[in-house]
Design a protein around this motif. Structure first.
Motif, PDB file in Angstrom:
ATOM      1  N   ALA A 189       0.832  -1.205   0.000  1.00 20.17           N
ATOM      2  CA  ALA A 189       0.000   0.000   0.000  1.00 20.17           C
ATOM      3  C   ALA A 189       0.867   1.256   0.000  1.00 20.17           C
ATOM      4  N   ASP A 190       1.966   1.218   0.751  1.00 22.07           N
ATOM      5  CA  ASP A 190       2.876   2.356   0.786  1.00 22.07           C
ATOM      6  C   ASP A 190       3.548   2.540  -0.569  1.00 22.07           C
ATOM      7  N   LEU A 191       3.935   1.436  -1.200  1.00 25.77           N
ATOM      8  CA  LEU A 191       4.563   1.532  -2.515  1.00 25.77           C
ATOM      9  C   LEU A 191       3.581   2.053  -3.555  1.00 25.77           C
ATOM     10  N   ALA A 192       2.305   1.668  -3.426  1.00 25.33           N
ATOM     11  CA  ALA A 192       1.298   2.163  -4.355  1.00 25.33           C
ATOM     12  C   ALA A 192       1.150   3.679  -4.227  1.00 25.33           C
ATOM     13  N   ALA A 193       1.135   4.155  -2.993  1.00 26.94           N
ATOM     14  CA  ALA A 193       1.020   5.595  -2.770  1.00 26.94           C
ATOM     15  C   ALA A 193       2.237   6.324  -3.313  1.00 26.94           C
ATOM     16  N   ARG A 194       3.419   5.772  -3.087  1.00 25.83           N
ATOM     17  CA  ARG A 194       4.635   6.395  -3.588  1.00 25.83           C
ATOM     18  C   ARG A 194       4.658   6.405  -5.120  1.00 25.83           C
ATOM     19  N   ALA A 195       4.227   5.297  -5.717  1.00 24.42           N
ATOM     20  CA  ALA A 195       4.205   5.224  -7.178  1.00 24.42           C
ATOM     21  C   ALA A 195       3.254   6.272  -7.764  1.00 24.42           C
ATOM     22  N   ALA A 196       2.086   6.419  -7.127  1.00 22.45           N
ATOM     23  CA  ALA A 196       1.118   7.403  -7.606  1.00 22.45           C
ATOM     24  C   ALA A 196       1.664   8.816  -7.464  1.00 22.45           C
ATOM     25  N   TRP A 197       2.324   9.074  -6.349  1.00 23.89           N
ATOM     26  CA  TRP A 197       2.908  10.402  -6.120  1.00 23.89           C
ATOM     27  C   TRP A 197       3.944  10.740  -7.193  1.00 23.89           C
ATOM     28  N   LEU A 198       4.849   9.790  -7.435  1.00 22.89           N
ATOM     29  CA  LEU A 198       5.901  10.015  -8.421  1.00 22.89           C
ATOM     30  C   LEU A 198       5.326  10.202  -9.824  1.00 22.89           C
ATOM     31  N   HIS A 199       4.264   9.461 -10.126  1.00 26.04           N
ATOM     32  CA  HIS A 199       3.689   9.510 -11.474  1.00 26.04           C
ATOM     33  C   HIS A 199       2.838  10.758 -11.690  1.00 26.04           C
ATOM     34  N   TYR A 200       1.883  11.016 -10.785  1.00 28.74           N
ATOM     35  CA  TYR A 200       0.931  12.104 -10.997  1.00 28.74           C
ATOM     36  C   TYR A 200       1.467  13.466 -10.561  1.00 28.74           C
ATOM     37  N   VAL A 201       2.232  13.489  -9.486  1.00 33.40           N
ATOM     38  CA  VAL A 201       2.754  14.756  -8.980  1.00 33.40           C
ATOM     39  C   VAL A 201       4.156  15.024  -9.523  1.00 33.40           C
ATOM     40  N   GLY A 202       4.984  13.991  -9.486  1.00 30.06           N
ATOM     41  CA  GLY A 202       6.359  14.168  -9.950  1.00 30.06           C
ATOM     42  C   GLY A 202       6.509  14.168 -11.453  1.00 30.06           C
TER      43      GLY A 202
END
Length: 327
Positions: free
Chosen positions: A16-29
């Motif tokens: 779940a933490d990796l999913a959140a990090r992946a989404a952050w990097l993709h959509y925000v980063g």
């Protein structure tokens, strides 16, 4: 067949933490899925599943909603406190500049485009400053030939990137609208010189058009600061800004000065400024685009003056103004 229940996160679910990090990097980063995979040290297919999982579980939506709610609350607080009819606060974007131009220009550009396309205002007055120049530069191109733009102050300076001439010129390029400038410095050399200039061809017509403007978009300068303040080259010598501050000046609008409590100060420049008196703005829509740590006292003073009907600023500045004790 997997019904999706296995994707529900639990407290011990490290994915779940990796999913959140992946989404952050993709959509925000702004990273591609391949770049996300490399950053998290996982295969591309797994990075794709992580991003899809975060989206399906509403993590991306929740993040955006929480941030937007914070801004809306700040907008409501500022509108209620200062009697504004309009307020837009841009979410903070990492920016090393003292003035958050990325955020301000994004929101400011959208405002200019809506104002030009809305047909509510046939004449729009425009001030000067780096923030307004950046907002116009960030605009997309749209044909709005029925609108006329006019500089509301003189601005003959060496810094063409932030004076009214460049702003008006760029507005004309972006909108195909007629634009009118005031071919004069911000301050005449003397009151007598101002009266002579006001009779000159071109300036007479510009001043008449300024009176017709139902929307005026301005910047806010802070007195005595090297960042976002009125240029010393426009004033009478290097100590002029300090003299103004000693007299109680905190903010500058259209080459005129406000005290901390929003009062309009009398200054030696009033009879020389090539701009309409601040009092003449009352009864119109007056929207300021301004932000940054050094400008917080100046923006607070401008809000307290009652001259503004609208404000565009960034999240950090808005929060600091809301938390600032009254003058």
């Amino acid at each position: 067949m997997n019904d999706g229940q296995g994707l529900m996160p639990t407290k011990s679910d490290g994915d779940a933490d990796l999913a959140a990090r992946a989404a952050w990097l993709h959509y925000v980063g702004g990273m591609t899925q391949a770049e996300v995979a490399k950053r998290l040290n996982v295969p591309n297919t797994r990075a794709h599943r992580y991003i899809a999982r975060a989206q399906n579980q509403g993590l991306v939506r929740i993040f955006v909603d929480v941030e937007a709610t914070d801004c809306v609350q700040l907008e409501t607080e500022l509108m209620n406190r200062y009697g504004l009819g309009f307020c837009r606060i841009g979410m903070d974007i990492p920016d090393n500049n003292p003035i958050p131009l990325k955020t301000l220009s994004a929101v400011g550009a959208n405002f200019f485009m809506q104002a030009a396309a809305g047909r509510k205002h046939q004449v729009i007055g425009v001030g000067n400053g780096r923030t307004l120049a950046a907002s116009v530069n960030a605009m997309g191109r749209q044909a709005t030939p029925d609108v006329r733009f006019v500089s509301v102050l003189g601005g003959l300076t060496r810094s063409f990137a932030a004076n009214p001439y460049d702003v008006i010129h760029r507005l004309a390029q972006k909108t195909n609208a007629a634009s009118f400038l005031m071919p004069a410095p911000l301050y005449a050399n003397s009151a007598e010189d101002k009266q002579v200039m006001l009779k000159q061809f071109g300036i007479v017509e510009t001043m008449e058009l300024i009176e017709e403007a139902t929307l005026v978009v301005v910047g806010i300068g802070d007195v005595g600061s090297d960042e976002g303040g009125i240029s010393c080259s426009m004033l009478d010598g290097g100590s002029a800004a300090m003299d103004l501050r000693k007299a109680g000046a905190i903010a500058e609008m259209l080459g005129q000065f406000l005290s901390e409590d929003g009062g309009i100060l009398t200054s030696p420049y009033d009879d020389r400024v090539m701009a309409p008196p601040l009092e003449s703005l009352r009864g119109r829509e007056v929207v300021a685009i301004a932000g940054g740590k050094t400008k917080i006292p100046a923006i607070s003073a401008a809000l307290a003056s009652g001259l503004l009907t609208g404000l565009i600023t960034d999240e950090a500045t808005a929060r600091a103004i809301v938390e600032r004790p009254p003058a």
